[in-house]
Design an enzyme around this catalytic site. Sequence first.
Site, PDB file in Angstrom:
ATOM      1  N   LYS A  67      -5.204 -10.218  -6.213  1.00  0.00           N
ATOM      2  CA  LYS A  67      -6.261 -10.450  -5.472  1.00  0.00           C
ATOM      3  C   LYS A  67      -7.535  -9.627  -5.745  1.00  0.00           C
ATOM      4  O   LYS A  67      -7.223  -8.509  -5.936  1.00  0.00           O
ATOM      5  CB  LYS A  67      -5.973 -10.711  -4.012  1.00  0.00           C
ATOM      6  CG  LYS A  67      -5.879  -9.295  -3.223  1.00  0.00           C
ATOM      7  CD  LYS A  67      -5.950  -9.626  -1.984  1.00  0.00           C
ATOM      8  CE  LYS A  67      -5.916  -8.231  -1.144  1.00  0.00           C
ATOM      9  NZ  LYS A  67      -5.793  -7.974   0.152  1.00  0.00           N
ATOM     10  N   LYS A  85       0.857  -1.210   0.005  1.00  0.00           N
ATOM     11  CA  LYS A  85      -0.104   0.182  -0.054  1.00  0.00           C
ATOM     12  C   LYS A  85       0.889   1.310  -0.017  1.00  0.00           C
ATOM     13  O   LYS A  85       0.684   2.285  -0.672  1.00  0.00           O
ATOM     14  CB  LYS A  85      -0.885   0.000   1.205  1.00  0.00           C
ATOM     15  CG  LYS A  85      -2.087  -0.875   1.211  1.00  0.00           C
ATOM     16  CD  LYS A  85      -3.252  -0.338   2.257  1.00  0.00           C
ATOM     17  CE  LYS A  85      -4.248  -1.605   2.128  1.00  0.00           C
ATOM     18  NZ  LYS A  85      -5.358  -1.212   3.246  1.00  0.00           N
ATOM     19  N   LYS A 123     -11.305  -4.266  -3.105  1.00  0.00           N
ATOM     20  CA  LYS A 123     -12.141  -3.167  -2.691  1.00  0.00           C
ATOM     21  C   LYS A 123     -11.564  -1.942  -3.299  1.00  0.00           C
ATOM     22  O   LYS A 123     -12.308  -1.064  -3.749  1.00  0.00           O
ATOM     23  CB  LYS A 123     -12.404  -3.093  -1.276  1.00  0.00           C
ATOM     24  CG  LYS A 123     -13.122  -3.605  -0.353  1.00  0.00           C
ATOM     25  CD  LYS A 123     -13.384  -3.186   0.921  1.00  0.00           C
ATOM     26  CE  LYS A 123     -13.717  -4.198   1.991  1.00  0.00           C
ATOM     27  NZ  LYS A 123     -12.493  -3.863   3.051  1.00  0.00           N
TER      28      LYS A 123
HETATM   29  P1  TYM Z   1     -10.460  -6.436   4.883  1.00  0.00           P
HETATM   30  O1  TYM Z   1     -11.390  -5.480   4.989  1.00  0.00           O
HETATM   31  O2  TYM Z   1      -9.654  -5.870   3.775  1.00  0.00           O
HETATM   32  O3  TYM Z   1     -11.027  -7.455   4.242  1.00  0.00           O
HETATM   33  C1  TYM Z   1     -12.448  -8.134   4.840  1.00  0.00           C
HETATM   34  C2  TYM Z   1     -12.098  -9.757   4.984  1.00  0.00           C
HETATM   35  O4  TYM Z   1     -12.300 -10.193   3.733  1.00  0.00           O
HETATM   36  C3  TYM Z   1     -11.055 -11.058   3.257  1.00  0.00           C
HETATM   37  N1  TYM Z   1     -10.690 -10.704   1.828  1.00  0.00           N
HETATM   38  C4  TYM Z   1     -10.412 -11.763   1.028  1.00  0.00           C
HETATM   39  N2  TYM Z   1     -10.714 -13.029   1.157  1.00  0.00           N
HETATM   40  C5  TYM Z   1     -10.631 -13.839   0.070  1.00  0.00           C
HETATM   41  N3  TYM Z   1     -10.337 -13.394  -1.160  1.00  0.00           N
HETATM   42  C6  TYM Z   1     -10.091 -12.073  -1.408  1.00  0.00           C
HETATM   43  N4  TYM Z   1      -9.712 -11.449  -2.793  1.00  0.00           N
HETATM   44  C7  TYM Z   1     -10.353 -11.201  -0.319  1.00  0.00           C
HETATM   45  N5  TYM Z   1     -10.014  -9.881  -0.074  1.00  0.00           N
HETATM   46  C8  TYM Z   1     -10.477  -9.597   1.206  1.00  0.00           C
HETATM   47  C9  TYM Z   1      -9.926 -10.537   4.270  1.00  0.00           C
HETATM   48  O5  TYM Z   1      -9.047 -11.606   4.601  1.00  0.00           O
HETATM   49  C10 TYM Z   1     -10.698 -10.267   5.453  1.00  0.00           C
HETATM   50  O6  TYM Z   1     -10.984 -11.653   6.030  1.00  0.00           O
HETATM   51  N6  TYM Z   1      -7.189  -5.808   8.242  1.00  0.00           N
HETATM   52  C11 TYM Z   1      -8.597  -6.314   7.901  1.00  0.00           C
HETATM   53  C12 TYM Z   1      -9.638  -6.112   8.919  1.00  0.00           C
HETATM   54  C13 TYM Z   1      -9.666  -6.166  10.205  1.00  0.00           C
HETATM   55  C14 TYM Z   1      -9.586  -7.768  10.993  1.00  0.00           C
HETATM   56  C15 TYM Z   1      -9.546  -7.346  12.164  1.00  0.00           C
HETATM   57  C16 TYM Z   1      -9.707  -8.943  10.367  1.00  0.00           C
HETATM   58  C17 TYM Z   1      -9.281  -5.417  11.274  1.00  0.00           C
HETATM   59  N7  TYM Z   1      -9.209  -5.939  12.466  1.00  0.00           N
HETATM   60  C18 TYM Z   1      -9.254  -8.352  13.321  1.00  0.00           C
HETATM   61  C19 TYM Z   1      -9.888  -9.888  11.547  1.00  0.00           C
HETATM   62  C20 TYM Z   1      -9.547  -9.382  12.716  1.00  0.00           C
HETATM   63  C21 TYM Z   1      -8.739  -5.882   6.689  1.00  0.00           C
HETATM   64  O7  TYM Z   1      -8.391  -5.122   5.897  1.00  0.00           O
HETATM   65  O8  TYM Z   1      -9.728  -6.790   5.869  1.00  0.00           O
END
Ligand code: TYM
Length: 330
Positions: free
Chosen positions: A197, A114, A200
Amino acid sequence: MQSGRRVFSGIQPSGNLHLGNYLGAINNWVRQQEEYDNFFCIVDLHALTVPQDPKELRAKTREVAALYLAAGIDPERCVIFRQSQVPEHAELTWLLNCVARFGELSRMTQFKDKAQRGGTETASVALFDYPVLMAADILLYNAHSVPVGEDQRQHLELTRTLARRFNHLYGETFVVPEPMILETGARVMALDDPEAKMSKSSPSPGSYIALLDEPETVRRKVRRAKTDSGSEVKAILEKPAITNLLDIYAGMTGRSVPEIEERYAGKGYGDLKKDLGEVVAEGLLPLRERALELLDDPAELDGILEDGAERARAAARPTLASARTRMGLG
Ligand code: TYM
C-alpha cells in the site's frame, strides 16, 4: 451541524501525507461534512508510538491541519483538533485497556507488520496498545461513522468489540460505530510496487505522491509508475499496477473505472499515465497552494486547533465521566 449523527476520523502527523490519505480519507470527509457533526483529529499521540523528532512532529502537526483546511474542511462545521490537547483520550485508553485482551491486540496485523520490521523485542508498548487509543478516540465522541481506508478495518472491528464488551459489562455507555470504507480509493497502492500500500513511512519517495509535491514531481512520479505486462488498459486481477492507476484516476475524477477503461480502449499505458499525471497534478495543485499559504500563518492554524480542542473536550468530558462512573470510579 445537521443530523446529530457523528463522524470521527484522524490522521497521524508523521511522514508526508499522500494520495492514499487523500482518496481513502480526507476527500470523503470533505464531501460528507454537511451531513454530520464532524470531529477530525490530528493523532499526535499515535505518531509517538514510533520515535519522532519533537521539532518535526510539531511542524507536521501544523502541516496536517493546513491540509485538512486546504482540502475544504470547514472549521465552523467540523471540530479540527490535536489528540494530545484533549487528555480524555489518554484516560479513556486506560479504562479500555482494562477490557481489551492481550490476545486480540496480538492479532492486529498492522502491529505485527510494524513490529516485525523493527523487531518485536524493541517495539514500544504504545505501538502494541495503539488500537486501544484509536478505539478511545472514536468512542469518546460516540461517533456513528468512521470514514477510513481499508487498512483500518481491523482496528474498527476491535473498536466495535470493545464498545460492545464495555456496554455488556458496565451498561450502555458507547455507541457502536460503523466503518465507512468506500469502494474507490480505499486502498491506494505504491506506485513502484502494486502489492504494497502507498505509505507515509516508505523510504522511497517514488512510491507515493505527497499532497505537497510540486506538479512536475507528480507528473514524473506517475510517468515512472510501474505497469504490468500486456498493453490493454483494464482493471483485472492480473494487472494490479494498472488497476491501481485506474482506481486513482476514478478517485480523482469521480468517474467510474469502466468509463475510464472505455476511454482508453485501443490506447496504451503511456496514454493513461500521461493523462493521469495531469489529472493528479492539476487536482492537487489548489490543495498544495492553499496549504502553503495557510502554513505562512502558524498563529492562525494554532488558534483553530486551540478552538477545536476546547470544543472536543466539551464533547469528550461527559462520555469519559459516564465510563468512569460505570466502572466504579469517582
Ligand atoms: P494513517 O495516519 O495511517 O492514515 C490516515 C487515513 O488514510 C488512510 N490511508 C489510506 N487510504 C487508502 N490508501 C492508502 N494507501 C492509505 N494509507 C492510509 C487510512 O486508512 C486512514 O483513514 N490509526 C489511524 C489514525 C487514527 C484514526 C483514529 C482513524 C487514529 N485514531 C480514529 C480513524 C478513527 C492511522 O494510522 O491512519
